[in-house]
Design a protein around this motif. Structure first.
Motif, mmCIF file in Angstrom:
data_model
loop_
_atom_site.group_PDB
_atom_site.id
_atom_site.type_symbol
_atom_site.label_atom_id
_atom_site.label_comp_id
_atom_site.label_asym_id
_atom_site.label_seq_id
_atom_site.Cartn_x
_atom_site.Cartn_y
_atom_site.Cartn_z
ATOM 1 N N ILE A 158 0.727 -1.196 -0.142
ATOM 2 C CA ILE A 158 -0.217 -0.073 -0.081
ATOM 3 C C ILE A 158 0.683 1.262 0.007
ATOM 4 O O ILE A 158 0.453 2.415 0.304
ATOM 5 N N ALA A 159 2.116 1.149 -0.479
ATOM 6 C CA ALA A 159 2.961 2.356 -0.342
ATOM 7 C C ALA A 159 2.551 3.266 -1.183
ATOM 8 O O ALA A 159 2.996 4.530 -0.935
ATOM 9 N N ASP A 160 2.019 2.827 -2.344
ATOM 10 C CA ASP A 160 1.582 3.955 -3.582
ATOM 11 C C ASP A 160 0.652 4.840 -2.804
ATOM 12 O O ASP A 160 -0.552 4.348 -2.249
ATOM 13 N N GLY A 161 0.887 6.181 -3.123
ATOM 14 C CA GLY A 161 -0.166 7.039 -2.642
ATOM 15 C C GLY A 161 0.061 7.385 -1.184
ATOM 16 O O GLY A 161 -0.932 8.052 -0.698
ATOM 17 N N VAL A 162 1.033 6.789 -0.373
ATOM 18 C CA VAL A 162 1.163 7.086 0.879
ATOM 19 C C VAL A 162 2.659 7.825 1.012
ATOM 20 O O VAL A 162 3.371 7.583 0.333
ATOM 21 N N THR A 163 2.624 9.157 1.614
ATOM 22 C CA THR A 163 3.898 9.870 1.630
ATOM 23 C C THR A 163 4.118 10.006 3.082
ATOM 24 O O THR A 163 3.184 10.082 3.950
ATOM 25 N N LEU A 164 5.450 10.024 3.400
ATOM 26 C CA LEU A 164 5.926 10.186 4.720
ATOM 27 C C LEU A 164 6.063 11.657 5.118
ATOM 28 O O LEU A 164 6.773 12.043 4.384
ATOM 29 N N GLN A 165 5.268 12.098 5.918
ATOM 30 C CA GLN A 165 5.575 13.552 6.191
ATOM 31 C C GLN A 165 6.396 13.664 7.656
ATOM 32 O O GLN A 165 6.030 12.930 8.359
ATOM 33 N N LEU A 166 7.321 14.587 7.472
ATOM 34 C CA LEU A 166 8.283 14.529 8.423
ATOM 35 C C LEU A 166 8.615 15.944 9.092
ATOM 36 O O LEU A 166 8.406 16.990 8.167
ATOM 37 N N ASN A 167 8.622 15.983 10.482
ATOM 38 C CA ASN A 167 8.831 17.670 10.995
ATOM 39 C C ASN A 167 9.810 17.075 12.231
ATOM 40 O O ASN A 167 9.826 16.273 12.813
ATOM 41 N N ARG A 254 8.980 17.048 3.991
ATOM 42 C CA ARG A 254 8.990 17.896 4.864
ATOM 43 C C ARG A 254 7.745 18.611 5.121
ATOM 44 O O ARG A 254 7.007 18.943 4.042
ATOM 45 N N ASN A 255 6.937 18.650 6.244
ATOM 46 C CA ASN A 255 5.767 19.231 6.505
ATOM 47 C C ASN A 255 5.868 19.970 7.755
ATOM 48 O O ASN A 255 5.932 19.533 8.926
ATOM 49 N N SER A 256 6.112 21.343 7.852
ATOM 50 C CA SER A 256 6.547 22.253 8.817
ATOM 51 C C SER A 256 5.382 22.561 9.663
ATOM 52 O O SER A 256 5.296 22.948 10.933
ATOM 53 N N ALA A 257 4.252 21.999 9.097
ATOM 54 C CA ALA A 257 3.001 22.264 9.941
ATOM 55 C C ALA A 257 2.431 21.044 10.918
ATOM 56 O O ALA A 257 1.373 21.184 11.410
ATOM 57 N N LEU A 258 3.116 19.997 10.625
ATOM 58 C CA LEU A 258 2.818 18.769 11.402
ATOM 59 C C LEU A 258 3.095 18.896 12.868
ATOM 60 O O LEU A 258 4.344 19.126 13.129
ATOM 61 N N VAL A 259 2.377 18.666 13.723
ATOM 62 C CA VAL A 259 2.674 19.060 14.999
ATOM 63 C C VAL A 259 1.943 17.969 16.015
ATOM 64 O O VAL A 259 1.092 17.050 15.379
ATOM 65 N N ARG A 260 2.381 18.080 17.179
ATOM 66 C CA ARG A 260 1.687 16.980 18.167
ATOM 67 C C ARG A 260 1.106 17.985 19.305
ATOM 68 O O ARG A 260 1.804 18.841 19.721
ATOM 69 N N GLY A 261 -0.192 17.418 19.692
ATOM 70 C CA GLY A 261 -0.658 18.356 20.990
ATOM 71 C C GLY A 261 -0.009 18.303 22.096
ATOM 72 O O GLY A 261 0.056 19.132 23.046
ATOM 73 N N LEU A 262 0.659 16.983 22.456
ATOM 74 C CA LEU A 262 1.127 16.834 24.027
ATOM 75 C C LEU A 262 2.480 17.211 24.176
ATOM 76 O O LEU A 262 3.471 17.258 23.108
ATOM 77 N N ASP A 263 2.834 17.949 25.373
ATOM 78 C CA ASP A 263 4.106 18.398 25.492
ATOM 79 C C ASP A 263 5.177 17.723 25.519
ATOM 80 O O ASP A 263 6.309 17.947 25.506
ATOM 81 N N TYR A 264 4.988 16.315 25.635
ATOM 82 C CA TYR A 264 6.058 15.249 25.820
ATOM 83 C C TYR A 264 6.657 15.113 24.594
ATOM 84 O O TYR A 264 7.839 14.398 24.795
ATOM 85 N N TYR A 265 6.170 15.388 23.424
ATOM 86 C CA TYR A 265 6.986 15.184 22.629
ATOM 87 C C TYR A 265 8.230 16.074 22.101
ATOM 88 O O TYR A 265 8.088 17.245 22.268
ATOM 89 N N ARG A 266 9.135 15.721 21.589
ATOM 90 C CA ARG A 266 10.177 16.355 21.334
ATOM 91 C C ARG A 266 10.734 15.978 19.734
ATOM 92 O O ARG A 266 10.683 14.770 19.471
ATOM 93 N N HIS A 267 11.529 16.893 19.168
ATOM 94 C CA HIS A 267 12.123 16.542 17.805
ATOM 95 C C HIS A 267 11.383 15.690 16.735
ATOM 96 O O HIS A 267 10.408 16.503 16.514
ATOM 97 N N THR A 268 11.632 14.567 16.507
ATOM 98 C CA THR A 268 11.026 14.035 15.186
ATOM 99 C C THR A 268 9.328 13.758 15.468
ATOM 100 O O THR A 268 9.038 13.016 16.268
ATOM 101 N N ALA A 269 8.692 14.275 14.575
ATOM 102 C CA ALA A 269 7.297 14.032 14.456
ATOM 103 C C ALA A 269 7.144 13.605 12.886
ATOM 104 O O ALA A 269 7.685 14.316 11.994
ATOM 105 N N PHE A 270 6.100 12.325 12.838
ATOM 106 C CA PHE A 270 5.917 12.102 11.352
ATOM 107 C C PHE A 270 4.540 11.457 11.378
ATOM 108 O O PHE A 270 3.954 10.985 12.389
ATOM 109 N N GLU A 271 4.133 11.341 10.257
ATOM 110 C CA GLU A 271 2.958 10.525 9.576
ATOM 111 C C GLU A 271 3.054 10.351 8.519
ATOM 112 O O GLU A 271 3.335 10.845 7.403
ATOM 113 N N PHE A 272 2.681 8.797 8.185
ATOM 114 C CA PHE A 272 2.705 8.510 6.900
ATOM 115 C C PHE A 272 1.139 8.562 6.457
ATOM 116 O O PHE A 272 -0.017 8.169 7.119
#
Length: 420
Positions: A158-167, A254-272
């Motif tokens: 299912i990799a087609d049409g799926v992109t890894l967004q990274l921030n 790169r998706n610089s708008a990709l965020v996490r709501g919780l405070d304990y997240y640091r550095h890398t955040a990502f979504e496929f």
RNA sequence: GCGAUCGUAGCUCAGUUGGUUAGAGCGCCGGUUUGUGGUACCGGAGGUCGGGGGUUCAAGACCCCUCGAUCGCCCCA
């Protein structure tokens, strides 16, 4: 009809047939890939003291008060059905002394519960795959974790049409500075934002960045970027992750708008993310949560992980047909039912799938068997006082057909003209 | 929590501007063609039209409430 039958709980699902096969395919693929990367299997309880989730999730009150399945047990203790894996894994890590195994690569999967309105790909009881690396603070851990996710999606087809967004969210300092700048920026245009985002400005300003409202998007484009607030260390960390992904051949954007709501997240955040699942496009997501262990009273422990919804993956995998029946045996006469049953048993013991058709009208058993489209259709009948067998093979030919045929011939005769 | 659409046999659906005993296909069960056959034909079981209230001489159809489903919003750990 069903007016006296209890209904299933809203948001739960009964999975069956082709869908259940797709579900199993996802889990089996995950188990295989996870072993390739040497992630160790863990099983945790499906419920914990409420504080396990409340403390790790922190101040996002909506989530704690409205989105969790919480209840009191008979001792008056507040318990919660796990809404995620990470907090429970962190608790297990701390209470079982798993520090001795650090850095520890863990994988698990199973049901999770959230008190939400069901919609496409979203249920109250749902199922996730989960992978975590605990006690590893190096960017290589992020890379390895993402490489495994990438391979999993590829092996699921299912990799087609799926992109890894990274921030990157930076370290605690850069994250806080960015947040302050965002609040200032949006406060200046507050009146032009959507009602929801005006609300978010107070509660969760980072979330304005992934608002779907056109009024917000106009401002999001020019909002302060995390990159302008990253310290040298945070920059180096993110650079190491991205170059590691490039070296591993994992495509990302790169998706610089990709965020996490919780405070304990640091550095890398990502979504496929996929464009094929309507409003629920995230297929696998995660990030680095270096601050979590401390919120549960443990020592500072770096960790990174992801989770993926099995239902959503199964939808993308699509029709995963049930396997074809190899041999059908129809007893076309009541006197042959015992023989037919014994033939079926013989095949099954050989490791060949077989089904018996010996109920209902004897005349219709053959047709019923034929409708299942078996690889081999055997009929057993009585004609003019004699037992008669017939062997009909259909294409594609099943594996081990000759072996099965010889085994059958050792006990029952088949007239020569019926062979092939 | 909010919004939109929907809810008739096991499944997929028909059901005319409200009109008399609620239909089809598939599936299921049984029976014919005394047969090597996924066929055809005949018959049968199965519905208080999601539930409750209302309008009407009359409601599956119209109105209100409720339950459920689907999709979206909020939220998304």
């Amino acid at each position: 009809m069903a007016n006296n039958t209890p209904q299933a709980i809203r948001g739960t699902q009964d999975i069956f047939g082709a869908e259940a096969e797709a579900f199993a395919f996802v889990v089996e693929t995950f188990e295989r890939v996870r072993k390739l990367y040497r992630f160790r299997r863990a099983e945790m309880p499906v419920f914990e003291k409420t504080e396990v989730f409340a403390r790790s999730i922190g101040e996002t009150t909506d989530v704690v008060s409205k989105e969790m399945y919480s209840f009191e047990d008979r001792g008056g203790e507040s318990l919660t059905l796990r809404p995620e894996f990470t907090a429970g894994i962190a608790r297990a890590y701390l209470t079982n002394g798993w520090q001795q195994h650090a850095p520890l690569k863990l994988a698990t999967h199973g049901p999770l519960f959230r008190y939400e309105r069901p919609q496409k790909g979203r249920y109250r009881q749902f199922h996730q795959l989960d992978a975590e690396i605990i006690g590893a603070g190096e960017p290589q851990a992020d890379v390895e974790l993402l490489a495994m996710a990438d391979q999993l999606l590829k092996e699921l087809g299912i990799a087609d049409g799926v992109t890894l967004q990274l921030n990157t969210l930076g370290d605690a300092d850069s994250r806080e500075a960015w947040r302050t700048a965002l609040v200032e920026y949006f406060r200046d245009v507050r009146d032009e934002l959507s009602e929801d985002s005006q609300e978010r400005l107070e509660k969760n300003p980072l979330r304005i960045l992934d608002s779907k409202d056109a009024r917000d998007r106009a401002f999001v484009a020019d909002a302060p970027q995390i990159d302008d607030f990253l310290g040298a260390e945070a920059q180096d960390f993110f650079a190491a992750v991205t170059s590691g992904l490039d070296a591993a051949g994992v495509a990302w954007t790169r998706n610089s708008a990709l965020v996490r709501g919780l405070d304990y997240y640091r550095h890398t955040a990502f979504e496929f993310v996929t464009d094929r699942l309507g409003a629920q496009g995230t297929v696998l997501g995660g990030g680095r949560y270096d601050g979590l262990m401390e919120s549960l009273g443990g020592p500072a422990t770096p960790a990174v992980g992801w989770a993926a919804g099995i239902e959503r993956l199964a939808m993308l995998v699509g029709e995963c047909g049930e396997s074809r029946l190899e041999i059908a045996v129809a007893a076309e006469s009541r006197d042959r039912e015992a023989d037919a049953a014994s033939a079926v048993t013989m095949f099954r013991r050989m490791g060949i799938s077989a089904e018996l058709f010996a109920s209902g009208s004897p005349r219709k058993r053959y047709d019923k068997a034929r409708k299942t489209d078996p690889g081999v259709l055997i009929s057993m009948d009585v004609r003019e006082g004699n037992n008669v067998q017939n062997w009909l093979a259909t294409l594609p030919e099943i594996d081990r057909q000759d072996e099965a045929f010889r085994a059958f011939l050792s006990r029952w005769d088949i007239p020569d003209e019926d062979l092939k």
